[in-house]
Motif scaffolding. Sequence first.
Motif, short mmCIF file in Angstrom:
data_model
loop_
_atom_site.label_atom_id
_atom_site.label_comp_id
_atom_site.label_asym_id
_atom_site.label_seq_id
_atom_site.Cartn_x
_atom_site.Cartn_y
_atom_site.Cartn_z
N ASP A 98 48.56 15.61 72.58
CA ASP A 98 47.73 16.79 72.79
C ASP A 98 46.73 16.62 73.93
O ASP A 98 46.41 17.58 74.63
N THR A 99 46.26 15.41 74.17
CA THR A 99 45.27 15.20 75.21
C THR A 99 45.86 15.40 76.61
O THR A 99 45.15 15.75 77.55
N THR A 100 47.17 15.22 76.75
CA THR A 100 47.80 15.37 78.06
C THR A 100 47.79 16.82 78.54
O THR A 100 47.86 17.08 79.74
N GLY A 101 47.74 17.77 77.62
CA GLY A 101 47.83 19.18 77.98
C GLY A 101 49.25 19.65 78.22
O GLY A 101 49.47 20.82 78.57
N ILE A 102 50.24 18.76 78.03
CA ILE A 102 51.65 19.14 78.24
C ILE A 102 52.09 20.08 77.11
O ILE A 102 51.88 19.80 75.94
N GLY A 120 48.58 19.77 86.05
CA GLY A 120 47.83 18.56 85.73
C GLY A 120 48.05 17.53 86.83
O GLY A 120 49.16 17.38 87.35
N ILE A 121 47.00 16.79 87.18
CA ILE A 121 47.05 15.83 88.28
C ILE A 121 46.60 14.47 87.75
O ILE A 121 45.47 14.32 87.28
N TYR A 122 47.51 13.49 87.84
CA TYR A 122 47.23 12.13 87.37
C TYR A 122 47.12 11.18 88.56
O TYR A 122 48.08 11.04 89.32
N ASP A 123 45.97 10.54 88.71
CA ASP A 123 45.85 9.46 89.67
C ASP A 123 46.47 8.20 89.09
O ASP A 123 46.74 8.11 87.89
N SER A 124 46.72 7.19 89.94
CA SER A 124 47.30 5.92 89.50
C SER A 124 48.54 6.16 88.64
O SER A 124 48.68 5.62 87.54
N ALA A 125 49.45 6.98 89.16
CA ALA A 125 50.61 7.41 88.40
C ALA A 125 51.52 6.25 88.00
O ALA A 125 52.24 6.34 87.01
N ASN A 126 51.50 5.16 88.75
CA ASN A 126 52.38 4.03 88.44
C ASN A 126 52.06 3.39 87.10
O ASN A 126 52.92 2.77 86.48
N THR A 127 50.83 3.52 86.65
CA THR A 127 50.42 2.83 85.42
C THR A 127 50.00 3.77 84.30
O THR A 127 49.69 3.31 83.20
N VAL A 128 49.98 5.08 84.54
CA VAL A 128 49.52 6.02 83.53
C VAL A 128 50.43 5.95 82.30
O VAL A 128 51.64 5.75 82.42
N ASP A 129 49.84 6.11 81.11
CA ASP A 129 50.61 5.91 79.89
C ASP A 129 49.89 6.57 78.71
O ASP A 129 48.66 6.70 78.70
N GLY A 130 50.68 6.98 77.71
CA GLY A 130 50.13 7.40 76.42
C GLY A 130 49.59 8.81 76.40
O GLY A 130 49.92 9.66 77.22
N ASN A 131 48.75 9.07 75.43
CA ASN A 131 48.13 10.38 75.21
C ASN A 131 46.88 10.45 76.08
O ASN A 131 45.75 10.39 75.59
N THR A 132 47.10 10.58 77.38
CA THR A 132 46.04 10.48 78.39
C THR A 132 45.84 11.80 79.09
O THR A 132 46.81 12.42 79.54
N ALA A 133 44.61 12.23 79.23
CA ALA A 133 44.30 13.49 79.91
C ALA A 133 44.47 13.34 81.42
O ALA A 133 44.24 12.26 81.97
N PRO A 134 44.86 14.41 82.11
CA PRO A 134 44.92 14.35 83.57
C PRO A 134 43.53 14.08 84.15
O PRO A 134 42.51 14.43 83.55
N ASN A 135 43.50 13.50 85.33
CA ASN A 135 42.23 13.33 86.04
C ASN A 135 41.66 14.67 86.48
O ASN A 135 40.44 14.85 86.50
N ARG A 136 42.56 15.59 86.81
CA ARG A 136 42.13 16.93 87.21
C ARG A 136 43.16 17.94 86.70
O ARG A 136 44.35 17.62 86.57
N THR A 137 42.71 19.15 86.45
CA THR A 137 43.59 20.23 86.04
C THR A 137 43.31 21.46 86.89
O THR A 137 42.15 21.83 87.08
N LEU A 138 44.35 22.05 87.40
CA LEU A 138 44.23 23.23 88.25
C LEU A 138 44.84 24.42 87.53
O LEU A 138 46.02 24.39 87.16
N THR A 139 44.05 25.48 87.31
CA THR A 139 44.54 26.71 86.70
C THR A 139 44.80 27.73 87.80
O THR A 139 43.92 28.01 88.61
N ILE A 140 46.02 28.24 87.84
CA ILE A 140 46.43 29.18 88.88
C ILE A 140 46.23 30.60 88.38
O ILE A 140 46.88 31.04 87.44
#
Length: 206
Positions: free
Chosen positions: A143-147, A171-191
């Motif tokens: 749920d934290t991912t917003g997916i 949703g925008i994730y920095d350090s994508a090589n290591t991101v894992d789990g129920n993790t929120a994006p670093n930034r979210t853009l609403t269109i």
Amino acid sequence: ASALFSDISNNRLYAGDAVNQAVVAWDNISGLATGTIPNRTIPLGYEPSGVFVDTQRDLLYVGDPSTGSVNVYFNASTLGVAAAPDNVIQDTDNPFLDIRSVTMNISNNILFVADNFIPSVEIFDSASTIDGAVVPDRSLQGDTTGITFDLGQILFVENVLYLQLSRTQIGIYDSANTVDGNTAPNRTLTINPATLINGIAVDLAH
């Protein structure tokens, strides 16, 4: 077109053809006139749900919803006939049932797969060496991912992962090589006033 991949360095465009169950490719795409037919057609026998080319290793990755797999074809830059996949990647943890998109960190050989049955992004290291059912090395899920069940295109650009989380949010994730789990994006853009995002692209030059 069910999916697109632009090979910028080689000036080539690949498109998933949902009607004809194929991937088609145009060479020298930037100079072609409207209506130019593809240079090559790669018959698949299934509707492609994601297309990506590893330009470093010349591999074509195609999402195959009929078998719940990502199929890998060698010699992507010249392939133009029906061919069985050279490698098949399946998920033993949460089997793929609704692949929406695939993307890669090409230089580090990391594959990202967006699957919508259990909304998540499954991440595989050493992707070019995988052939068979394996457990992903990492997974974005929860749920934290917003997916949401409207998870769509995913895009990797310079260690940043962009996800179409829903019909109106990126949703925008920095350090994508290591991101894992129920993790929120670093930034979210609403269109706004979007009602259904169909695709995304990133222009780092501006």
